[in-house]
Design a protein around this motif. Structure first.
Motif, PDB file in Angstrom:
ATOM      1  N   LEU A  91      13.110  -8.430   6.355  1.00 54.53           N
ATOM      2  CA  LEU A  91      12.947  -7.638   7.555  1.00 54.53           C
ATOM      3  C   LEU A  91      11.468  -7.523   7.888  1.00 54.53           C
ATOM      4  O   LEU A  91      10.698  -6.888   7.174  1.00 54.53           O
ATOM      5  CB  LEU A  91      13.538  -6.233   7.335  1.00 54.53           C
ATOM      6  N   THR A  92      11.057  -8.195   8.956  1.00 55.20           N
ATOM      7  CA  THR A  92       9.668  -8.115   9.405  1.00 55.20           C
ATOM      8  C   THR A  92       9.650  -7.858  10.905  1.00 55.20           C
ATOM      9  O   THR A  92      10.572  -8.229  11.630  1.00 55.20           O
ATOM     10  CB  THR A  92       8.908  -9.429   9.117  1.00 55.20           C
ATOM     11  N   LEU A  93       8.597  -7.252  11.340  1.00 55.57           N
ATOM     12  CA  LEU A  93       8.435  -6.958  12.757  1.00 55.57           C
ATOM     13  C   LEU A  93       7.505  -7.988  13.362  1.00 55.57           C
ATOM     14  O   LEU A  93       6.531  -8.407  12.754  1.00 55.57           O
ATOM     15  CB  LEU A  93       7.846  -5.558  12.940  1.00 55.57           C
ATOM     16  N   SER A 101      21.167  -7.594  -2.721  1.00 52.84           N
ATOM     17  CA  SER A 101      21.229  -7.992  -1.306  1.00 52.84           C
ATOM     18  C   SER A 101      20.416  -7.028  -0.437  1.00 52.84           C
ATOM     19  O   SER A 101      19.793  -7.447   0.543  1.00 52.84           O
ATOM     20  CB  SER A 101      22.678  -8.068  -0.825  1.00 52.84           C
ATOM     21  N   GLN A 102      20.401  -5.762  -0.814  1.00 52.84           N
ATOM     22  CA  GLN A 102      19.610  -4.787  -0.065  1.00 52.84           C
ATOM     23  C   GLN A 102      18.115  -5.098  -0.176  1.00 52.84           C
ATOM     24  O   GLN A 102      17.381  -4.991   0.796  1.00 52.84           O
ATOM     25  CB  GLN A 102      19.880  -3.366  -0.592  1.00 52.84           C
ATOM     26  N   GLU A 103      17.685  -5.514  -1.372  1.00 53.62           N
ATOM     27  CA  GLU A 103      16.276  -5.870  -1.563  1.00 53.62           C
ATOM     28  C   GLU A 103      15.910  -7.098  -0.748  1.00 53.62           C
ATOM     29  O   GLU A 103      14.836  -7.152  -0.144  1.00 53.62           O
ATOM     30  CB  GLU A 103      15.991  -6.141  -3.049  1.00 53.62           C
ATOM     31  N   GLU A 104      16.808  -8.076  -0.705  1.00 50.74           N
ATOM     32  CA  GLU A 104      16.543  -9.285   0.084  1.00 50.74           C
ATOM     33  C   GLU A 104      16.429  -8.940   1.570  1.00 50.74           C
ATOM     34  O   GLU A 104      15.560  -9.471   2.272  1.00 50.74           O
ATOM     35  CB  GLU A 104      17.658 -10.313  -0.134  1.00 50.74           C
ATOM     36  N   GLN A 128      15.269   3.200 -12.532  1.00 45.35           N
ATOM     37  CA  GLN A 128      15.598   2.606 -13.828  1.00 45.35           C
ATOM     38  C   GLN A 128      16.985   1.967 -13.779  1.00 45.35           C
ATOM     39  O   GLN A 128      17.207   0.874 -14.298  1.00 45.35           O
ATOM     40  CB  GLN A 128      15.567   3.672 -14.933  1.00 45.35           C
ATOM     41  N   PHE A 129      17.939   2.666 -13.124  1.00 45.46           N
ATOM     42  CA  PHE A 129      19.307   2.156 -12.996  1.00 45.46           C
ATOM     43  C   PHE A 129      19.313   0.826 -12.257  1.00 45.46           C
ATOM     44  O   PHE A 129      19.929  -0.152 -12.702  1.00 45.46           O
ATOM     45  CB  PHE A 129      20.153   3.210 -12.264  1.00 45.46           C
ATOM     46  N   LYS A 130      18.570   0.745 -11.155  1.00 47.13           N
ATOM     47  CA  LYS A 130      18.532  -0.503 -10.374  1.00 47.13           C
ATOM     48  C   LYS A 130      17.876  -1.629 -11.169  1.00 47.13           C
ATOM     49  O   LYS A 130      18.356  -2.767 -11.154  1.00 47.13           O
ATOM     50  CB  LYS A 130      17.779  -0.276  -9.057  1.00 47.13           C
ATOM     51  N   LEU A 189      28.784  -4.908 -11.802  1.00 46.44           N
ATOM     52  CA  LEU A 189      28.352  -6.198 -11.255  1.00 46.44           C
ATOM     53  C   LEU A 189      28.269  -6.117  -9.720  1.00 46.44           C
ATOM     54  O   LEU A 189      27.310  -6.608  -9.116  1.00 46.44           O
ATOM     55  CB  LEU A 189      29.314  -7.319 -11.687  1.00 46.44           C
ATOM     56  N   GLN A 190      29.256  -5.499  -9.117  1.00 46.53           N
ATOM     57  CA  GLN A 190      29.232  -5.338  -7.652  1.00 46.53           C
ATOM     58  C   GLN A 190      28.018  -4.525  -7.206  1.00 46.53           C
ATOM     59  O   GLN A 190      27.370  -4.849  -6.212  1.00 46.53           O
ATOM     60  CB  GLN A 190      30.511  -4.658  -7.166  1.00 46.53           C
ATOM     61  N   MET A 191      27.703  -3.468  -7.932  1.00 48.10           N
ATOM     62  CA  MET A 191      26.549  -2.640  -7.591  1.00 48.10           C
ATOM     63  C   MET A 191      25.263  -3.446  -7.745  1.00 48.10           C
ATOM     64  O   MET A 191      24.360  -3.339  -6.914  1.00 48.10           O
ATOM     65  CB  MET A 191      26.487  -1.387  -8.478  1.00 48.10           C
ATOM     66  N   ALA A 192      25.161  -4.237  -8.800  1.00 50.38           N
ATOM     67  CA  ALA A 192      23.961  -5.055  -9.017  1.00 50.38           C
ATOM     68  C   ALA A 192      23.785  -6.034  -7.861  1.00 50.38           C
ATOM     69  O   ALA A 192      22.670  -6.197  -7.336  1.00 50.38           O
ATOM     70  CB  ALA A 192      24.057  -5.801 -10.342  1.00 50.38           C
ATOM     71  N   GLU A 193      24.864  -6.675  -7.434  1.00 49.22           N
ATOM     72  CA  GLU A 193      24.787  -7.626  -6.316  1.00 49.22           C
ATOM     73  C   GLU A 193      24.438  -6.906  -5.003  1.00 49.22           C
ATOM     74  O   GLU A 193      23.672  -7.420  -4.188  1.00 49.22           O
ATOM     75  CB  GLU A 193      26.115  -8.377  -6.174  1.00 49.22           C
ATOM     76  N   TRP A 194      25.009  -5.733  -4.842  1.00 42.06           N
ATOM     77  CA  TRP A 194      24.742  -4.977  -3.603  1.00 42.06           C
ATOM     78  C   TRP A 194      23.269  -4.567  -3.521  1.00 42.06           C
ATOM     79  O   TRP A 194      22.625  -4.724  -2.493  1.00 42.06           O
ATOM     80  CB  TRP A 194      25.651  -3.745  -3.551  1.00 42.06           C
TER      81      TRP A 194
END
Length: 172
Positions: free
Chosen positions: A58-60, A50-53, A25-27, A42-47
């Motif tokens: 990331l594919t094998l 970027s982690q989701e992207e 919920q937080f994310k 704001l920094q956490m939202a951007e971080w």
């Protein structure tokens, strides 16, 4: 959702007290309210974004499984070689221990034999020295016996001249 709730969740996130549901919920709230956020939120939202992207990108490759299996087989082959080396080393150690177990008692026997030989030599030497001293001591007595014998011969020759003459005739 209020900024106050997001700040409480951020505090809980850093303390590790958010449940999985609250973290999701937080994310999602951070993502939805990204335009209204400031500072650390704001920094956490951007971080998180970027982690989701990164996760999506990331594919094998198709050959990933083959590469992993090849690496596994290479490692197992090298372990097999080490196993043979370990076996060879343990056989070598066993032979060395066997040799020393055989050789050490022989060395001990040789030392004991050498000690016995040395002891026998010293005993024989002491016995011979004792015999030599006794013989030297008896030589003194022999010289006095020799003097007595010489004196007896003179006495015999003096009182028995016939015998002396008979001896001289027998020698001729």
């Amino acid at each position: 959702m209020a900024l106050k709730t997001l700040e409480i969740w951020l505090e809980k996130y850093w303390l590790g007290e958010l449940s999985q549901v609250e973290e999701m919920q937080f994310k999602s709230e951070l993502k939805a309210n990204k335009n209204k956020l400031e500072g650390e939120l704001l920094q956490m939202a951007e971080w998180f974004e970027s982690q989701e992207e990164l996760k999506q990108n990331l594919t094998l490759g198709d050959d990933f499984d083959d590469q992993v299996m090849n690496k596994i087989h290479k490692k197992s082959k090298s372990k097999d070689q080490w196993n043979w080396m370990k076996i060879a080393a343990s056989v070598l150690v066993a032979f060395a221990l066997g040799f020393f177990a055989w050789w050490m008692p022989m060395q001990q026997e040789r030392r004991e034999l050498a000690q016995q030989e040395e002891k026998a030599y010293l005993e024989a030497k002491a016995t011979l020295e004792l015999m030599a001293s006794m013989m030297n001591h008896s030589r003194k007595h022999l010289s006095s016996l020799e003097m007595i014998n010489t004196a007896q011969e003179k006495v015999k020759n003096t009182f028995q001249p016939e015998r002396k003459q008979n001896k001289e005739k027998g020698d001729s």
